[in-house]
Design a protein around this motif. Structure first.
Motif, PDB file in Angstrom:
ATOM      1  N   GLY A 108      58.196  28.369  47.898  1.00 32.28           N
ATOM      2  CA  GLY A 108      56.767  28.665  47.887  1.00 32.28           C
ATOM      3  C   GLY A 108      56.498  30.107  47.518  1.00 32.28           C
ATOM      4  O   GLY A 108      55.539  30.409  46.793  1.00 32.28           O
ATOM      5  N   GLN A 109      57.336  31.016  47.994  1.00 33.14           N
ATOM      6  CA  GLN A 109      57.189  32.442  47.652  1.00 33.14           C
ATOM      7  C   GLN A 109      57.317  32.633  46.137  1.00 33.14           C
ATOM      8  O   GLN A 109      56.504  33.329  45.521  1.00 33.14           O
ATOM      9  CB  GLN A 109      58.265  33.277  48.360  1.00 33.14           C
ATOM     10  CG  GLN A 109      58.171  33.303  49.863  1.00 33.14           C
ATOM     11  CD  GLN A 109      57.235  34.369  50.411  1.00 33.14           C
ATOM     12  OE1 GLN A 109      56.590  35.113  49.693  1.00 33.14           O
ATOM     13  NE2 GLN A 109      57.159  34.425  51.724  1.00 33.14           N
ATOM     14  N   ILE A 110      58.339  32.034  45.544  1.00 32.31           N
ATOM     15  CA  ILE A 110      58.585  32.233  44.113  1.00 32.31           C
ATOM     16  C   ILE A 110      57.450  31.640  43.278  1.00 32.31           C
ATOM     17  O   ILE A 110      56.958  32.285  42.345  1.00 32.31           O
ATOM     18  CB  ILE A 110      59.967  31.676  43.721  1.00 32.31           C
ATOM     19  CG1 ILE A 110      61.046  32.596  44.309  1.00 32.31           C
ATOM     20  CG2 ILE A 110      60.106  31.540  42.204  1.00 32.31           C
ATOM     21  CD1 ILE A 110      62.451  32.074  44.213  1.00 32.31           C
ATOM     22  N   CYS A 111      57.009  30.436  43.615  1.00 36.94           N
ATOM     23  CA  CYS A 111      55.869  29.854  42.889  1.00 36.94           C
ATOM     24  C   CYS A 111      54.633  30.730  43.055  1.00 36.94           C
ATOM     25  O   CYS A 111      53.870  30.946  42.105  1.00 36.94           O
ATOM     26  CB  CYS A 111      55.592  28.439  43.379  1.00 36.94           C
ATOM     27  SG  CYS A 111      56.801  27.218  42.826  1.00 36.94           S
ATOM     28  N   SER A 112      54.443  31.268  44.254  1.00 37.70           N
ATOM     29  CA  SER A 112      53.295  32.125  44.510  1.00 37.70           C
ATOM     30  C   SER A 112      53.369  33.420  43.702  1.00 37.70           C
ATOM     31  O   SER A 112      52.354  33.887  43.179  1.00 37.70           O
ATOM     32  CB  SER A 112      53.182  32.431  46.002  1.00 37.70           C
ATOM     33  OG  SER A 112      51.940  33.024  46.289  1.00 37.70           O
ATOM     34  N   VAL A 113      54.556  34.000  43.594  1.00 37.01           N
ATOM     35  CA  VAL A 113      54.709  35.229  42.800  1.00 37.01           C
ATOM     36  C   VAL A 113      54.312  34.960  41.346  1.00 37.01           C
ATOM     37  O   VAL A 113      53.566  35.741  40.741  1.00 37.01           O
ATOM     38  CB  VAL A 113      56.151  35.776  42.869  1.00 37.01           C
ATOM     39  CG1 VAL A 113      56.356  36.896  41.854  1.00 37.01           C
ATOM     40  CG2 VAL A 113      56.477  36.274  44.273  1.00 37.01           C
ATOM     41  N   VAL A 114      54.804  33.871  40.780  1.00 36.79           N
ATOM     42  CA  VAL A 114      54.479  33.552  39.377  1.00 36.79           C
ATOM     43  C   VAL A 114      52.972  33.383  39.212  1.00 36.79           C
ATOM     44  O   VAL A 114      52.374  33.930  38.279  1.00 36.79           O
ATOM     45  CB  VAL A 114      55.263  32.303  38.908  1.00 36.79           C
ATOM     46  CG1 VAL A 114      54.772  31.829  37.550  1.00 36.79           C
ATOM     47  CG2 VAL A 114      56.759  32.605  38.861  1.00 36.79           C
ATOM     48  N   GLY A 115      52.334  32.665  40.127  1.00 36.69           N
ATOM     49  CA  GLY A 115      50.879  32.497  40.069  1.00 36.69           C
ATOM     50  C   GLY A 115      50.131  33.795  40.306  1.00 36.69           C
ATOM     51  O   GLY A 115      49.139  34.091  39.645  1.00 36.69           O
ATOM     52  N   MET A 116      50.603  34.591  41.260  1.00 32.22           N
ATOM     53  CA  MET A 116      49.964  35.864  41.580  1.00 32.22           C
ATOM     54  C   MET A 116      50.017  36.817  40.398  1.00 32.22           C
ATOM     55  O   MET A 116      49.037  37.497  40.089  1.00 32.22           O
ATOM     56  CB  MET A 116      50.638  36.496  42.804  1.00 32.22           C
ATOM     57  CG  MET A 116      50.066  37.831  43.225  1.00 32.22           C
ATOM     58  SD  MET A 116      50.801  39.300  42.457  1.00 32.22           S
ATOM     59  CE  MET A 116      52.418  39.312  43.153  1.00 32.22           C
ATOM     60  N   LEU A 117      51.154  36.872  39.717  1.00 34.62           N
ATOM     61  CA  LEU A 117      51.272  37.759  38.561  1.00 34.62           C
ATOM     62  C   LEU A 117      50.326  37.330  37.442  1.00 34.62           C
ATOM     63  O   LEU A 117      49.745  38.180  36.756  1.00 34.62           O
ATOM     64  CB  LEU A 117      52.713  37.825  38.077  1.00 34.62           C
ATOM     65  CG  LEU A 117      53.684  38.524  39.041  1.00 34.62           C
ATOM     66  CD1 LEU A 117      55.116  38.418  38.532  1.00 34.62           C
ATOM     67  CD2 LEU A 117      53.290  39.969  39.277  1.00 34.62           C
ATOM     68  N   ALA A 118      50.123  36.033  37.278  1.00 33.80           N
ATOM     69  CA  ALA A 118      49.158  35.547  36.281  1.00 33.80           C
ATOM     70  C   ALA A 118      47.735  35.950  36.676  1.00 33.80           C
ATOM     71  O   ALA A 118      46.940  36.366  35.824  1.00 33.80           O
ATOM     72  CB  ALA A 118      49.270  34.031  36.134  1.00 33.80           C
ATOM     73  N   GLU A 119      47.418  35.842  37.967  1.00 33.28           N
ATOM     74  CA  GLU A 119      46.096  36.261  38.448  1.00 33.28           C
ATOM     75  C   GLU A 119      45.887  37.751  38.199  1.00 33.28           C
ATOM     76  O   GLU A 119      44.816  38.181  37.762  1.00 33.28           O
ATOM     77  CB  GLU A 119      45.961  35.977  39.944  1.00 33.28           C
ATOM     78  CG  GLU A 119      45.931  34.516  40.305  1.00 33.28           C
ATOM     79  CD  GLU A 119      46.141  34.265  41.787  1.00 33.28           C
ATOM     80  OE1 GLU A 119      46.148  35.241  42.589  1.00 33.28           O
ATOM     81  OE2 GLU A 119      46.316  33.097  42.158  1.00 33.28           O
ATOM     82  N   HIS A 120      46.908  38.546  38.475  1.00 33.91           N
ATOM     83  CA  HIS A 120      46.812  39.989  38.281  1.00 33.91           C
ATOM     84  C   HIS A 120      46.619  40.324  36.807  1.00 33.91           C
ATOM     85  O   HIS A 120      45.767  41.139  36.451  1.00 33.91           O
ATOM     86  CB  HIS A 120      48.052  40.687  38.847  1.00 33.91           C
ATOM     87  CG  HIS A 120      48.002  42.160  38.703  1.00 33.91           C
ATOM     88  ND1 HIS A 120      48.717  42.840  37.747  1.00 33.91           N
ATOM     89  CD2 HIS A 120      47.292  43.099  39.386  1.00 33.91           C
ATOM     90  CE1 HIS A 120      48.455  44.123  37.838  1.00 33.91           C
ATOM     91  NE2 HIS A 120      47.594  44.315  38.831  1.00 33.91           N
TER      92      HIS A 120
END
Length: 170
Positions: A108-120
């Protein structure tokens, strides 16, 4: 089957035609119907983020999302991260910076990082973004705020932040 709804999910690049009870969550569908067990069931209440996946590029808690709501959406789970350039870099950085201990929350952390970086990259502010007129620098405070939906009971937060910092530098 009575009461079941036809659903077409695109998971990790593959189409799946399913007939599901409308109460089945995306998390249970992934694990029990598609055999994708990398996404974990933590709290089953949307509070821990262990079940985070990407739906059309957005981070979601799959434990709270009815699978039928994802009809036609592109779902990306941890299983696809090994074939994704950014996902692979994030995984490597987690290993290099001890961003995991027991590993339960890691998918979940890794999927969240990928999504978070796209949001940023898209310029979306967080709750701590000071200047809303431009792209906020991805400081440790920004990273921690943007990742607040993912808990780590082992306390590997410093390693997780260091891993994200490394990924954003390359």
């Amino acid at each position: 089957m009575s009461g079941h709804i036809p659903v077409r999910l695109h998971v990790n690049g593959q189409a799946h035609d399913l007939s599901l009870d409308p109460r089945v969550t995306l998390l249970d569908c992934l694990r029990e119907h598609l055999g994708l067990t990398g996404t974990k069931k933590g709290c089953d209440q949307g509070a821990c983020g262990a079940c985070t996946v990407l739906a059309d590029g957005e981070r979601i808690n799959s434990c709270l999302t009815p699978a039928v709501q994802c009809d036609g959406m592109e779902i990306v789970t941890i299983e696809a991260m090994a074939n994704d350039e950014l996902g692979t870099r994030v995984q490597d950085a987690f290993l290099a910076h001890d961003g995991l201990q027991c590993g339960y929350c890691t998918s979940g952390q890794i999927c969240s990082v990928v999504g978070m970086l796209a949001e940023h990259r898209a310029g979306r502010p967080s709750a701590v973004t000071e200047d809303l007129t431009g792209a906020a620098p991805l400081t440790d405070v920004e990273i921690r705020e943007r990742m607040a939906g993912n808990l780590c009971r082992c306390g590997a937060y410093n390693g997780i932040v260091a891993a994200i910092r490394e990924v954003t530098r390359t």
